[in-house]
Design an enzyme around this catalytic site. Structure first.
Site: not given
Ligand code: GCW
Length: 860
Positions: A417, A312, A395, A316, A192-193, A349, A366, A423
């Site tokens: 982090e 996590k 983010d 999300e 992912e990413r 997290r 947010r 990304e």
């Molecule tokens: O930045 C976002 C990303 C998700 C990621 C999430 C996270 C792994 O778009 O892909 O999920 O953060 O940090 O949990």
């Protein structure tokens, strides 16, 4: 119908026109790894040994102890001596003749036993090292075996930089205990990413049979002091905790171990229910606690040095303790208690927020979520829990203020982090050296009072900021997402992985030093290479920020899609809360206490006061903190709107300039590296124009304020595809409109189509660029003909992220120095492939002389 693609490119024509740097005609980013286990910065290029060791090269390496870490250190010295000094040292467990120069490896205890009371063995912390001479012995002393390995890499760094080691005397202690990477790898081998190919660890649902790349990665990590690696996505696949998978994962831990890297796993809070078969995963239920304990014991049976877990939850779409009305600390502690007796930790997290916020609610925010969710829990986390907090409250954007949560947990362990994988910052196709941005966060002073000593973020994450029971450790987590394509695919992006490790070890190092170290280790000590690479790296954040998100507004990328190209309105009117609150009157989120969401009040008072007042809020964060009219005057003296226009034009020009700067290194860096970087910088130069035009046109339309110097919307050298004579091609609207010139493109629904125009300018040499779209799937083919002769043809075979026409898939082909006469026809031919309908946006024709023969001027 004739197929121009089958005719050979007319090379004579190319040569006759002195077809410059074909490389500049290259827009396609292939995926050619430079080789498995590419050594990256551990390439050990030859140095002048007489400078490094004027008194002679030590010829023996003596390991006072035993074990895999000391063996790795000795092996590494051999590799370094072989590569840099062209000598092969003897490896021994006992010293040789006193009169010979030798390297001695040992822990403080071993050194004391070796030379009782003769050497100053000060107590060294875990992982710390000292390098010094004692007579003929070059001593690498470690606080423990891992410290010896870190000391070894430090010594090799000194040699690679060709420093004289005559008077070497160094002591170094890591800043914080947690120095981990997170890898967002999935068992099916995707990441992912991740922007550098498939996983090093997994393939087809299982652990790879060949883990040599994983071993090589551990070596890289260790060389910069990284001591932990979480191998799977924080959106965790629950099945990894099944016994058969744990057994396989243990093989990864085995290849990490010789480099002192402890393996850790991301886990899902519902595991006790989903794979344990319990009726609940309520963290306060005794059977759940028991399940975690048994599972953790099972993990340690397989992996005795297991580092711990990353969680996590309630984020999300991931389930979490809120399902049972429990808190993050309840969830973290139940797992932490299972890990405690083994010495493992929980990284929980802090990225917990509601992604269904009501965008109509002007108080919703947010950015507030981290602090609102975690601050009330301060002091409730066990001492082997560390809350892992993204540097900014949103983010991983190109610019964010530091997360106020970092100052909101004085009785809790914290880690910051950072994101190594790019990304939101160009996905390694755009150059962005992240260290200066990270340092900005780490150096932010979160002082709680105007008179107290500074409290920089780096101190907060050290574990030493306040002496309380639950604040004893901390650290750094870097989301790396390395893949099998040369780790991060873009050779220059490796400075970020290197820099992350170096900063985690010592956040006091400056961005320039880190860049220069990395450059010397990677490319050698040539001063032109150093100057150029350092300049490119150090300017890159500013450049990327200039043509993307201005004034702290957020990156302005397509947040609902690939997070890559521009997608300005994707931020608005949805629950994700990355709103920019732009309308015809003004722009920016009002986060003030006085009239806004109150977010600013989460900072300690002096910092809050700085942000709250327009008079003191820095321009760079203005639109993050305030909503202002477009005519608002910045501290720079420019209005908001003029600043947006100017920075975007400057940024695109600077991105173009990078291409010619890199061109100067042709032949000075390995050819494959040169070509790979050139491809990416060339792509970036074009993408920066797409960004520039999208952002400036969008804000011009929204605000009604015209660019004072008339650039926006006025592209004199551009010919829109939809205005050309089309055979087969049909005009279509592009969404979002600002990502295509004129809001439109042309697509071909036949086997072949063409777009033609007649040159109305004067005879001369011109550079032609074709802006088109290259989707993830499909390899459309294109050809460019001038006066009936094909001068260029290419295939749209890049894998830009996206299946539709937009700013993520828009790219260009540049062809330089072509003769065009008044009245010549200029024809583009396209052959679609599947859903990729050979889409074209526009053509730019610029006189070659106007910019010295190199296509680098972005003003077109
Ligand atoms: O930045 C976002 C990303 C998700 C990621 C999430 C996270 C792994 O778009 O892909 O999920 O953060 O940090 O949990």
């Amino acid at each position: 119908m004739s197929l121009p693609f089958l005719r050979p490119v007319q090379r004579t024509l190319l040569y006759a026109f002195g077809a410059l740097p074909l490389i500049l005609a290259q827009t396609v980013l292939g995926s050619t790894p430079l080789g498995a286990g590419d050594p990256a910065w551990l390439s050990y290029k030859p140095v002048e040994s007489a400078i490094v060791f004027p008194g002679g090269i030590p010829d023996t390496v003596v390991e006072l102890g035993s074990g895999v870490l000391q063996d790795s250190a000795a092996r590494e010295i051999s590799a370094g001596w072989r590569g840099m000094l062209q000598h092969e040292p003897r490896l021994a467990h006992e010293e040789g003749n006193d009169s010979e120069r030798q390297v001695v490896l040992g822990t403080s205890t071993q050194i004391e036993a070796w030379r009782p009371h003769q050497l100053p063995t000060a107590s060294l912390a875990h992982d710390a090292y000292k390098l010094y001479w004692n007579k003929n012995f070059l001593v690498i002393e470690g606080g423990d075996d891992r410290g010896i390995l870190y000391g070894t890499f430090a010594l090799l760094r000194e040699i690679a930089e060709q420093h004289s080691l005559m008077t070497l005397s160094q002591k170094s202690t890591p800043w914080a205990a947690i120095r981990w990477t997170n890898e967002w790898d999935n068992p099916n081998g995707t990441i992912e990413r991740g922007y550098a190919g498939p996983s090093l660890f997994f393939e087809d649902g299982r652990v790879r049979a060949d883990l040599s790349r994983a071993a090589a990665y551990a070596r890289l990590l260790s060389s910069v002091g990284i001591d932990g690696c979480t191998i799977n996505n924080v959106n965790a696949d629950i099945n990894l905790l099944r016994p058969e998978n744990l057994h396989e994962i243990a093989r990864i831990a085995d290849v990490f171990r010789p480099y002192g890297v402890r393996l850790s796993l991301s886990v899902d809070m519902s595991s006790p229910q989903v794979i344990g078969g319990l009726k609940t995963f309520d963290p306060l239920a005794p059977q759940v606690a028991e399940w975690w304990k048994t599972k953790v014991d099972e993990i340690y049976d397989e992996i005795p040095d297991f580092g711990g877990v990353v969680i996590k939850a309630d984020s999300e779409g991931r389930v979490g303790p809120s399902k049972y009305g429990r808190t993050a600390s309840d969830a973290a502690n139940v797992v932490a208690r299972a890990l405690k007796r083994h010495g493992g930790v929980v990284l929980y997290r802090g990225f917990v927020y509601n992604n269904h916020l009501d965008w109509r609610d002007m108080k919703a925010d947010r950015a507030r979520a981290g602090y609102d969710n975690f601050h009330p829990l301060d002091g409730k986390f066990d001492d082997n829990v560390i809350v892992q907090i993204k540097y900014g409250p949103i983010d991983f954007q190109v610019r964010e203020p530091v997360s106020p949560l970092l100052a909101g947990l004085p009785h809790t362990n914290e880690a910051i982090e950072l994101q190594i994988t790019q990304e939101y910052t160009g996905q390694q196709r755009h150059l962005m050296y992240l260290v200066p941005m990270w340092k900005k966060s780490l150096d932010t002073d979160m002082r709680a009072s105007a008179v107290a000593a500074p409290l920089p973020v780096k101190l907060l994450v050290s574990g030493r900021a306040t002496a309380t029971e639950h604040h004893t450790q901390g650290g750094f987590v870097g989301v790396a997402n390395v893949g099998t394509e040369e780790w991060l695919a873009n050779p220059l992006a490796l400075a970020n992985l290197y820099g992350f490790g170096r900063l985690a070890w010592d956040p006091g190092l400056d961005a320039e030093t880190i860049s220069d170290e990395w450059t010397r280790l990677t490319f050698g000590n040539d001063s032109q290479v150093r100057t150029t690479v350092n300049k490119l790296e150090l300017n890159s954040w500013h450049i990327y920020e200039s043509y993307t998100g201005p004034l702290g507004i957020g990156t302005l990328t397509d947040i609902l899609g690939s997070h890559f190209g521009p997608g300005i309105e994707s931020a608005e009117r949805n629950g994700w809360g990355q709103w920019i609150r732009a309308d015809e009157r003004g722009v920016g989120m009002d986060r003030t206490v006085a009239t806004g969401t109150g977010y600013i009040g989460q900072y300690p008072a002096p910092l809050a006061a700085t942000y709250e007042s327009l008079a003191t809020c820095p321009d760079q964060l203005l639109l993050f903190m305030h909503h202002v009219p477009y005519t608002y005057r910045l501290h720079s003296g420019l209005t908001v709107m003029q600043s947006i226009d100017n920075t975007h034009y400057e940024g695109a020009n600077a991105a173009a300039q990078q291409v010619s700067e890199w061109e100067a290194l042709r032949g000075k860096v390995p050819d494959a590296t040169f070509a790979e970087v050139m491809k990416r910088l060339t792509y970036q130069a074009g993408a920066a124009i797409v960004w520039r035009d999208a952002v400036t046109r969008w804000f011009t339309r929204e605000s009604g304020v015209q660019d004072a110097i008339g650039r926006v919307g006025n592209y004199p050298n551009r010919i829109e595809a939809e205005s050309m004579t089309l055979t087969g091609y049909k005009a279509v609207d592009v969404t979002p409109w600002e990502t295509a010139s004129g809001g439109k493109a042309v697509v071909c629904n036949l086997p072949e189509c063409s777009a033609e125009t007649t040159w109305t300018g004067s005879d001369g040499w011109y550079d032609v660029s074709v802006q088109y779209f290259d989707l993830m799937q499909g390899h459309s083919e294109f050809a460019l003909a001038v006066a009936g002769h094909q001068v260029d043809r290419w295939s749209a075979d890049d894998t830009l992220p996206g299946a539709t026409l937009n700013g993520s898939t828009s790219t260009r082909r540049v062809f330089n120095r072509v003769a065009i006469h008044h009245g010549d026809s200029i024809q583009l031919t396209g052959r679609p492939d599947g859903e990729e309908k050979a889409p074209l946006d526009y053509l730019t024709i610029m006189p070659t002389a106007a910019h010295a023969g190199v296509f680098m001027n972005a003003v077109q």
